[in-house]
Design an enzyme around this catalytic site. Structure first.
Site, PDB file in Angstrom:
ATOM      1  N   GLU A 147     -39.808 -87.010 -33.335  1.00 59.44           N
ATOM      2  CA  GLU A 147     -38.899 -86.978 -32.191  1.00 59.44           C
ATOM      3  C   GLU A 147     -39.150 -88.135 -31.233  1.00 59.44           C
ATOM      4  OE1 GLU A 147     -41.001 -83.796 -29.174  1.00 59.44           O
ATOM      5  OE2 GLU A 147     -39.938 -82.977 -30.899  1.00 59.44           O
ATOM      6  N   HIS A 181     -48.723 -82.271 -28.077  1.00 60.13           N
ATOM      7  CA  HIS A 181     -48.051 -82.765 -26.873  1.00 60.13           C
ATOM      8  C   HIS A 181     -47.501 -81.606 -26.052  1.00 60.13           C
ATOM      9  CE1 HIS A 181     -44.798 -82.334 -29.833  1.00 60.13           C
ATOM     10  NE2 HIS A 181     -43.980 -82.162 -28.809  1.00 60.13           N
ATOM     11  N   HIS A 189     -45.787 -80.714 -34.474  1.00 61.16           N
ATOM     12  CA  HIS A 189     -44.841 -80.502 -35.560  1.00 61.16           C
ATOM     13  C   HIS A 189     -45.465 -80.947 -36.876  1.00 61.16           C
ATOM     14  CE1 HIS A 189     -42.110 -79.838 -32.296  1.00 61.16           C
ATOM     15  NE2 HIS A 189     -42.227 -81.078 -31.875  1.00 61.16           N
ATOM     16  N   ARG A 240     -47.499 -73.890 -32.013  1.00 58.43           N
ATOM     17  CA  ARG A 240     -47.897 -73.866 -30.602  1.00 58.43           C
ATOM     18  C   ARG A 240     -49.389 -73.609 -30.465  1.00 58.43           C
ATOM     19  NH1 ARG A 240     -43.006 -71.288 -31.112  1.00 58.43           N
ATOM     20  NH2 ARG A 240     -41.275 -72.323 -30.024  1.00 58.43           N
ATOM     21  N   GLN A 254     -47.831 -78.123 -28.158  1.00 58.93           N
ATOM     22  CA  GLN A 254     -47.286 -77.938 -29.497  1.00 58.93           C
ATOM     23  C   GLN A 254     -47.436 -79.179 -30.352  1.00 58.93           C
ATOM     24  OE1 GLN A 254     -42.641 -78.565 -29.302  1.00 58.93           O
ATOM     25  NE2 GLN A 254     -43.275 -77.339 -27.524  1.00 58.93           N
TER      26      GLN A 254
END
Length: 415
Positions: free
Chosen positions: A133, A269, A98, A288, A96
């Site tokens: 993140e 990642h 972001h 994804r 996935q």
């Protein structure tokens, strides 16, 4: 300052032992437990214990953002800008990435215009926010993240000794840059099923052969042994998935306890296994690319991916304070304005440590038992439990109760 009860999330890739053991519950758990959420995310907010009653942190912040968040409230629209988690992966998560803030806003507006329901499994963008993140390992933590420098990937593909991989290795060798990576990734992720079914078994045979070949006694082992094993593991978990091939292009990373990994927008990642503390911007936007039964939107993933090759650096904790009686604290530096993370190692029988810039924030205990003080109030939290610190809760102090304890402090980052 109030006790904060996390929201337990059960996914198939979770563990029946890790979170239960950390929280002191019976093992094994009834279902695979994947994440424990401490935050004000609409999908599953944590709950604050106030005067013997539980109240959603989302509702608490929403009712009086100025009191709970203080001066940072306007900058983040009156919402807590981060989500803190404990993550326990026994099987690989999906491949996935972001989006950036600009991409998220555009995608959210586009799906709103086309009237894709917010709760639809086909929805890519559930909000307008980006999702940088940081994960910090509590034990050995394995991950795939970021595109490996092409020259090393060419070496890996040729080391497997698979004739069917030769044209792909030659393609990348002829263009060893982000454009070459984009071409190869796009080719693999869009392979017709018949071509994929023919190629994957040959790649897996090459991995088995590579691992079984003897090495010289003093060679130190095979350079790509971890990558080959991971490919075989992914193929076993997700047979016939194009993400198995795509994973060959990514850096294979191992975090030791206390080390961190930061992922910015566009980084492809997949977390493989391990338990860690994860903090991110308060978003649910995920694109994804495979290794999942969930919705995969390849064109949209290609739109947000950053193909610039980069050996992502492991973030080492930066020491902040070390007391004479054995307690210490560390900082994890990232560029994210939504969050900051610190770790405290509290020695038994040591004097309390002051938590700097306490509120608004969340204090999460990951081992032992911690006693917290704020003014005349005090609170005890054990492993797997947390405390909500509002903007008005200044000068919070923490100490281990009877044995060494570990505490994470999540708060808003620098502007």
């Amino acid at each position: 300052m109030h006790e904060l009860v996390g929201a337990l999330r059960t996914y198939a890739w979770g563990s029946r032992t890790a979170l239960a053991q950390l929280c002191g519950r019976p093992v094994p758990s009834a279902h695979p437990e994947a994440e424990l959420w401490f935050g004000a995310h609409p999908a599953d907010p944590a709950h604050v214990c106030v005067d013997g009653h539980k109240r959603s942190l989302l509702d608490l912040v929403g009712a009086d953002p100025q009191h709970e968040l203080g001066p940072v409230a306007p900058a983040f629209g009156g919402r807590l800008p981060f989500l803190l988690k404990i993550l326990a992966a026994e099987e690989p998560l999906s491949l996935q990435a972001h989006p950036s803030a600009v991409q998220a806003q555009a995608g959210f507006e586009r799906e709103n215009r086309t009237r894709v329901p917010l709760d639809s499994p086909m929805r890519n963008y559930r909000d307008e926010n980006h999702k940088p993140e940081l994960v910090v390992a509590l034990e050995r933590f394995e991950a795939l993240a970021g595109f490996r420098p092409p020259v090393r990937t060419v070496t890996l593909l040729r080391a497997l000794g698979v004739d069917a991989l030769r044209p792909y290795a030659d393609l990348l060798a002829a263009q060893p840059d982000s454009a070459g990576l984009r071409t190869l990734f796009t080719t693999w992720i869009t392979l017709p099923q018949t071509a994929l079914a023919a190629l994957l078994p040959k790649v897996l045979d090459g991995c088995v052969r590579y691992l079984s070949e003897k090495t010289e006694p003093r060679s130190g082992g095979k350079e790509f042994a971890a990558e080959a094993r991971t490919t075989l593991e992914l193929a076993e978990a997700y047979p016939g998935d194009a993400g198995v091939l795509a994973a060959l292009l990514l850096n294979r990373i191992t975090l030791q306890p206390g080390q961190g990994l930061f992922l910015s927008a566009g980084n492809l990642h997949a977390y493989l296994r391990g338990i860690g503390v994860e903090i991110m911007a308060n978003s649910d936007n995920v694109l994804r690319g495979g290794l999942t039964p969930k919705h995969v939107d390849v064109p949209e993933l290609l739109r947000v991916l950053d193909f610039e090759p980069n050996e992502l650096p492991i973030i080492e904790p930066e020491p902040i304070e070390h007391t004479s009686d054995g307690s210490c604290s560390f900082r994890y530096r990232t560029p994210a304005p939504e969050f900051a993370l610190r770790r405290f190692e509290l020695a038994a029988h040591a004097a309390p440590m002051t938590i700097p810039d306490s509120g608004p924030g969340i204090l999460l205990c990951t081992s032992g038992e911690v006693r917290l003080w704020q003014g005349t109030d005090d609170l005890r939290i054990t492993s797997g439990n947390a405390a909500w610190i509002s903007a008005g809760d200044t000068v919070v102090r923490a100490a281990a109760s009877t044995e060494p304890a570990q505490l994470f402090c999540a708060c808003v980052g620098a502007p």
